[in-house]
Design an enzyme around this catalytic site. Structure first.
Site, short mmCIF file in Angstrom:
data_model
loop_
_atom_site.label_atom_id
_atom_site.label_comp_id
_atom_site.label_asym_id
_atom_site.label_seq_id
_atom_site.Cartn_x
_atom_site.Cartn_y
_atom_site.Cartn_z
N ILE A 149 0.83 -1.20 0.00
CA ILE A 149 0.00 0.00 0.00
C ILE A 149 0.87 1.25 0.00
CG2 ILE A 149 -1.71 1.34 1.31
CD1 ILE A 149 -2.88 -1.11 -0.07
N GLY A 192 -6.67 -2.89 7.88
CA GLY A 192 -6.39 -4.05 8.71
C GLY A 192 -6.61 -3.79 10.19
N SER A 236 -10.78 -1.19 4.29
CA SER A 236 -10.12 -2.18 3.44
C SER A 236 -10.57 -2.10 1.99
CB SER A 236 -10.42 -3.59 3.97
OG SER A 236 -11.78 -3.92 3.71
N CYS A 237 -9.90 -2.85 1.14
CA CYS A 237 -10.22 -2.90 -0.28
C CYS A 237 -11.64 -3.38 -0.52
CB CYS A 237 -9.22 -3.79 -1.01
SG CYS A 237 -9.01 -5.43 -0.27
N ASN A 238 -12.05 -4.44 0.18
CA ASN A 238 -13.40 -4.95 0.01
C ASN A 238 -14.45 -3.96 0.48
OD1 ASN A 238 -13.32 -7.66 -1.16
ND2 ASN A 238 -12.17 -8.25 0.66
N GLN A 280 -7.39 -5.74 -5.15
CA GLN A 280 -7.16 -5.59 -3.71
C GLN A 280 -5.95 -4.73 -3.36
OE1 GLN A 280 -6.63 -8.40 -5.41
NE2 GLN A 280 -4.51 -9.01 -4.97
#
Length: 340
Positions: A12, A111, A140-142, A303
């Protein structure tokens, strides 16, 4: 021009550094690494000033022949904000032991838990709430992907109930330690998965209305979501139009060859995207259907990169650089070369 420090130049962090470097209202004053690996060497080759995240390891960089400017403590006072790119749980420790100690604003990543920061950020939903705040978690990505699609649906109808099945990639492409290699793993085996509550941390009005379950499959390219949303009333054309109008969502057609996550990633490669990043999420247009006011669709999430433009917007919000979230989104997208 504000000063941004990247603490943790990894998956990231290196992407956020490159995104920040492309903006005309912020600059990267330094990046940190815990060890002298190839990423550290490449950071220096790209022109970033490198600092040792752990002071006791500074000599390791010097012994490896990698130029290091000093340690985290030497640069953090010059930062207007720190973007933390540390692994899960380390971000919280950094927040408590480093950023608060130095009185510097900080963004931690998805996270960490929602309660670890003052609020959870998404450019479309919580920009105003995070405006001027000191410590924010970038979800998060999701969760970022779900927030985008929920925004599109919510723009044309009230969301009564959302049910999402997440098919998660097993590991990032450079990760040789994580699996599975030959299995489908419920993760978690309980329902709901953590993704629903995480969405609620950004969109409180969905509390009690969203249910998620998740499995991990043997792929490294992207996550996929199968979405089912009961609404107050809409139709397919309205949803297609809403997706087209929502920033950072692409509608792709399987009939044009976008028949898998592999071809979507090939598209990112053909676009010439660095690291084949697709910062936008991709919705298969043919998957969009509305039956009895319930919306069905499938989307793919890269992601490693969909959260990157959100980090840039979060910097602007926290430092009160731009009060209009859509103007920040447009500015970020243009600088990064996003499609929309």
């Amino acid at each position: 021009m504000v000063n941004v420090l990247i603490n943790g130049y990894g998956s990231i962090g290196k992407r956020v550094a490159d995104a920040v470097a492309k903006q005309d209202d912020m600059k990267v004053i330094g990046v940190t690494k815990t060890k002298p690996d190839f990423e550290a060497r490449m950071a220096v080759e790209k022109g970033y000033k490198l600092f040792a995240a752990i002071p006791e390891r500074k000599h390791l960089f010097e012994e490896a022949g990698i130029p290091v400017e000093g340690t985290l403590d030497d640069i953090i006072e010059d930062a207007d904000i720190v973007v933390d790119g540390a692994p899960k749980k380390i971000g919280k420790a950094n927040l408590e032991n480093v950023y608060k100690k130095h009185g510097v604003k900080a963004i931690i990543q998805g996270g960490e838990k929602a309660g670890d920061a003052q609020d959870s950020f998404n450019s479309l939903w919580s920009y105003d709430r995070c405006y001027g705040k000191d410590y924010i978690r970038l979800v998060s990505c999701n969760t970022t992907g779900l927030c985008r699609s929920m925004y599109a649906i919510n723009s044309v109808a009230d969301i009564l109930k959302a049910r999402i099945v997440l098919i998660r990639r097993a590991a990032d492409p450079n990760d040789v330690k994580t699996g599975p290699v030959n299995a489908i793993v419920p993760n978690p085996v309980t329902v709901p998965s953590h993704h629903g509550p995480d969405v609620v941390s950004v969109i409180p009005e969905l509390d009690g209305k969203i249910m998620t379950s998740a499995v991990i499959v043997p792929t490294t390219l992207m996550h996929m979501h199968s979405i089912m949303v009961e609404t107050s009333g809409t139709n397919r054309d309205e949803i297609i139009d809403a997706l087209a109008k929502t920033p950072r969502i692409l509608t792709l057609k399987a009939s044009e060859g976008f028949d898998s996550t592999a071809t979507i990633i090939e598209y990112a490669r053909d676009l010439g995207r660095s690291r084949y990043d697709l910062n936008e999420i991709a919705v298969w247009e043919e998957s969009v259907n509305v039956v009895d006011n319930e919306v069905y669709m499938m989307q793919a999430i890269h992601q490693e990169s969909d959260v990157i433009p959100e980090n840039v917007d979060c910097i602007r919000a926290m430092l009160e650089m731009e009060s209009d979230n859509l103007k920040s989104i447009e500015k970020t997208n243009k600088a990064m070369g996003l499609i929309k």
